[in-house]
Design a protein around this motif. Structure first.
Motif, mmCIF file in Angstrom:
data_model
loop_
_atom_site.group_PDB
_atom_site.id
_atom_site.type_symbol
_atom_site.label_atom_id
_atom_site.label_comp_id
_atom_site.label_asym_id
_atom_site.label_seq_id
_atom_site.Cartn_x
_atom_site.Cartn_y
_atom_site.Cartn_z
ATOM 1 N N HIS A 429 0.831 -1.203 0.000
ATOM 2 C CA HIS A 429 0.000 0.000 0.000
ATOM 3 C C HIS A 429 0.869 1.259 0.000
ATOM 4 O O HIS A 429 0.599 2.224 -0.731
ATOM 5 C CB HIS A 429 -0.934 -0.014 1.210
ATOM 6 C CG HIS A 429 -1.829 1.178 1.292
ATOM 7 N ND1 HIS A 429 -1.479 2.321 1.992
ATOM 8 C CD2 HIS A 429 -3.048 1.433 0.746
ATOM 9 C CE1 HIS A 429 -2.431 3.211 1.886
ATOM 10 N NE2 HIS A 429 -3.412 2.693 1.136
ATOM 11 N N ALA A 432 2.396 1.628 -3.480
ATOM 12 C CA ALA A 432 1.412 2.017 -4.498
ATOM 13 C C ALA A 432 0.966 3.452 -4.321
ATOM 14 O O ALA A 432 0.668 4.157 -5.301
ATOM 15 C CB ALA A 432 0.203 1.076 -4.426
ATOM 16 N N ASP A 436 0.298 5.482 -7.563
ATOM 17 C CA ASP A 436 -1.088 5.712 -8.045
ATOM 18 C C ASP A 436 -2.044 5.453 -6.882
ATOM 19 O O ASP A 436 -2.263 4.296 -6.472
ATOM 20 C CB ASP A 436 -1.394 4.775 -9.214
ATOM 21 C CG ASP A 436 -2.764 5.073 -9.847
ATOM 22 O OD1 ASP A 436 -3.532 5.870 -9.269
ATOM 23 O OD2 ASP A 436 -3.060 4.479 -10.911
ATOM 24 N N THR A 438 -5.130 5.484 -6.764
ATOM 25 C CA THR A 438 -6.353 4.739 -7.121
ATOM 26 C C THR A 438 -6.181 3.233 -6.930
ATOM 27 O O THR A 438 -7.158 2.481 -7.005
ATOM 28 C CB THR A 438 -6.744 5.014 -8.591
ATOM 29 O OG1 THR A 438 -5.715 4.535 -9.456
ATOM 30 C CG2 THR A 438 -6.972 6.496 -8.836
ATOM 31 N N LEU A 439 -4.959 2.793 -6.688
ATOM 32 C CA LEU A 439 -4.738 1.349 -6.467
ATOM 33 C C LEU A 439 -5.117 0.907 -5.045
ATOM 34 O O LEU A 439 -5.089 -0.285 -4.732
ATOM 35 C CB LEU A 439 -3.265 1.004 -6.727
ATOM 36 C CG LEU A 439 -2.773 1.160 -8.175
ATOM 37 C CD1 LEU A 439 -1.264 0.944 -8.245
ATOM 38 C CD2 LEU A 439 -3.509 0.183 -9.091
ATOM 39 N N GLU A 440 -5.455 1.849 -4.189
ATOM 40 C CA GLU A 440 -5.743 1.544 -2.783
ATOM 41 C C GLU A 440 -6.870 0.521 -2.642
ATOM 42 O O GLU A 440 -6.775 -0.437 -1.872
ATOM 43 C CB GLU A 440 -6.106 2.820 -2.026
ATOM 44 C CG GLU A 440 -6.383 2.578 -0.544
ATOM 45 C CD GLU A 440 -6.696 3.874 0.191
ATOM 46 O OE1 GLU A 440 -6.916 3.794 1.409
ATOM 47 O OE2 GLU A 440 -6.734 4.949 -0.450
ATOM 48 N N LEU A 442 -7.926 -1.700 -4.812
ATOM 49 C CA LEU A 442 -7.482 -3.004 -5.290
ATOM 50 C C LEU A 442 -6.655 -3.727 -4.218
ATOM 51 O O LEU A 442 -6.854 -4.922 -3.953
ATOM 52 C CB LEU A 442 -6.652 -2.837 -6.570
ATOM 53 C CG LEU A 442 -5.920 -4.111 -7.060
ATOM 54 C CD1 LEU A 442 -6.924 -5.157 -7.501
ATOM 55 C CD2 LEU A 442 -4.956 -3.767 -8.182
ATOM 56 N N ILE A 443 -5.720 -2.989 -3.608
ATOM 57 C CA ILE A 443 -4.854 -3.596 -2.592
ATOM 58 C C ILE A 443 -5.674 -4.057 -1.393
ATOM 59 O O ILE A 443 -5.472 -5.145 -0.847
ATOM 60 C CB ILE A 443 -3.769 -2.585 -2.168
ATOM 61 C CG1 ILE A 443 -2.837 -2.318 -3.349
ATOM 62 C CG2 ILE A 443 -2.990 -3.093 -0.962
ATOM 63 C CD1 ILE A 443 -1.880 -1.178 -3.114
#
Length: 528
Positions: A429, A432, A436, A438-440, A442-443
């Motif tokens: 996290h 990322a 980016d 916006t990957l939060e 997803l993670i």
């Protein structure tokens, strides 16, 4: 609370709240919740019971009629000296009763029927030691006018259900008992006193009086059958008020609404008319239809004037429902306390307004003794498993899982792996976030998916270890099944014959073990 020494057969006492068996409503009541104090006359302590004597102004005329009726009801019954003395004592102004009521379950029904009666007897014995100048008479009020035959038509012994089949209708106390003979053919080991009760007495009420007297007569227990015209005549003012003015409904509804506003679920629902019409094989509700009164499911119809005449001439034909049965009891008995189960006692809390309206003392509400009986094989299993008595009341699955984990030589949790996974995704996290944001989401989703996978593996590990420890698991289930057959408390499922046939002194053991003023769950040992 009693100062008696702990008897040998008493294994333990468990606080009600640790048994996971009682409603919050009941627990709040018995623990003296402040918001419920206006709905009863005080907690059922010995001090409050003795103080209740000063509030119990019972009419001598009622005593006289009660004694007359009981003398006739017992005229063909063999009575112990103690019972004779109690019947005579009821005529005296310094005699009071402790009462429990119950349906006419065949062959005594579930164990808690026995526990109810033991509680009233023991309570009277305790009070007598505190006030030797007064007499205290234990009473069993037969619900002879009840018409719910399905609830009383069976009992369970050794895991088998024995059921009485009959097409009779109306008040169950008036049922003829000759058709119960098939149970004696199916259950050859039934005690002879039951054979005498059912096959040598005409009605169910007579049969129940006989066997209850056989079991408890030496303790002085008085059995009351209120299905009598002389007793109902005393209740005529209430019959008139209920049918024509609906006063009980108004009073009970007001109290019920207050309880519900406090967040309590109520048990009974007052009707405009709280009487059944009772005649021959009919016990059906009376309802108001325009200017007339009808008896449901029949062709019986009364005008207002005809109803007044019927009440005056035949009060025995008016049978109170659950809302007015308690008041009827207190009209007839010099009662200090009513002993009942948790559901019974909380519905009494809805009724105090009715008692106040008819200027009748509201009894103290006393929980019956609650108990579980543990035989020697089950007790050995409990010891082998290292179970505490408190643990017996845990959920089956939770208890099994706890003991399997406790006894396992392996680690069955993946806590360390979960911590490593958490750190890995925390690092991911942070990395990322720099690239980016916006990957939060997803993670986070992948992190949760990984955790679920580990949880699934944990369940598989526990399930496999349960198989490895099959002997342990089976022992736990055997213990739980003995105390909670089919998932229900033993006292609500099993019949006392499960213990009495091996130990004819079973009731005496209950008398020895139970403390009527110690409001905890009693665990006692069976003598085999």
């Amino acid at each position: 609370m009693s100062t008696l020494e702990k008897p040998a057969c008493l294994l333990s006492k468990i606080p009600f709240e640790q048994t996971n068996s009682f409603s919050r409503f009941f627990l709040d009541y018995i623990q003296g919740a402040e918001n419920l104090k206006g709905f009863h006359n005080g907690l059922p302590t010995t001090e409050n019971l003795l103080a209740q004597i000063e509030n119990r102004d019972f009419p001598d005329a009622h005593r006289s009629i009660l004694h007359q009726v009981l003398s006739e009801q017992y005229s063909k019954t063999e009575k112990s000296e103690r019972l004779e003395a109690n019947l005579e004592a009821l005529k005296s102004g310094n005699t009071y009763t402790i009462t429990t009521g119950h349906q006419l379950n065949i062959f005594t029904g579930p164990l808690y029927f026995i526990y109810k009666i033991v509680t009233v007897i023991r309570a009277c014995e305790e009070l007598k030691t505190l006030r030797p100048d007064c007499d205290f008479v234990p009473v069993y009020w037969m619900a002879s006018e009840d018409h719910d035959f399905e609830e009383i038509s069976y009992f369970r012994y050794g895991g088998k259900k024995f059921e009485w089949q009959t097409n009779q209708t109306g008040a169950v106390g008036r049922f003829e008992t000759k058709s119960i003979k098939h149970i004696f053919d199916d259950f050859l080991g039934l005690p002879d006193f039951f054979r005498t009760a059912y096959l040598k007495h005409k009605t169910l009420a007579e049969a129940v009086r006989y066997y209850v007297n056989h079991l408890f007569g030496d303790y002085g227990l008085v059995v009351v059958d209120a299905d009598d015209s002389r007793l109902k005549k005393l209740f005529q003012p209430v019959i008139v008020s209920d049918i024509f003015e609906h006063t009980p409904q108004q009073k009970a509804t007001a109290v019920t609404e207050k309880l519900e506003q406090l967040g309590y679920g109520t048990q009974v629902h007052p009707r405009e008319i709280n009487f059944f019409y009772l005649k021959d094989n009919v016990r059906s509700r009376i309802v108001e239809e325009g200017e007339n009164f009808a008896v449901l499911d029949t062709d019986i119809l009364f005008t207002k004037e005809e109803m007044k005449v019927e009440i005056a001439r035949h009060p025995e034909r008016f049978s109170p429902n659950v809302v007015l049965r308690p008041l009827y009891q207190e009209f007839l008995l010099p009662n200090l306390a009513y002993v009942g189960g948790p559901s019974e006692l909380v519905y009494w809390l809805q009724l105090k307004g009715i008692f106040d309206n008819f200027e009748t003392a509201f009894p103290l509400l006393m929980p019956r003794n609650f108990a579980g009986v543990i035989n020697a094989p089950i007790q050995r299993k409990i010891e082998q498993l290292g179970l505490s008595f408190e643990e017996l009341f845990k959920n089956d699955q939770d208890l099994v899982n706890e003991k399997v984990v406790e006894q396992s030589t392996y680690s069955l949790d993946l806590d360390e792996e979960k911590r490593r996974i958490q750190q890995i995704f925390k690092d991911a996290h942070q990395q990322a976030e720099k690239i980016d944001t916006t990957l939060e989401r997803l993670i986070w989703a992948e992190h949760r998916k990984a955790e679920k996978s580990l949880e699934k593996i944990e369940k598989k590990l526990l399930k496999a270890e349960r198989r490895n420890q099959e002997v342990l698991v089976n022992r736990i289930y055997a213990v739980k099944e003995a105390l909670f057959p089919g998932g229900a408390p033993q006292e609500r499922k099993d019949n006392f014959l499960n213990f009495y046939l091996n130990d004819p002194n079973f009731i005496a053991r209950c008398m020895e073990a139970f403390d009527p003023f110690d409001y905890r769950f009693h665990l006692i040992s069976a003598n085999e």
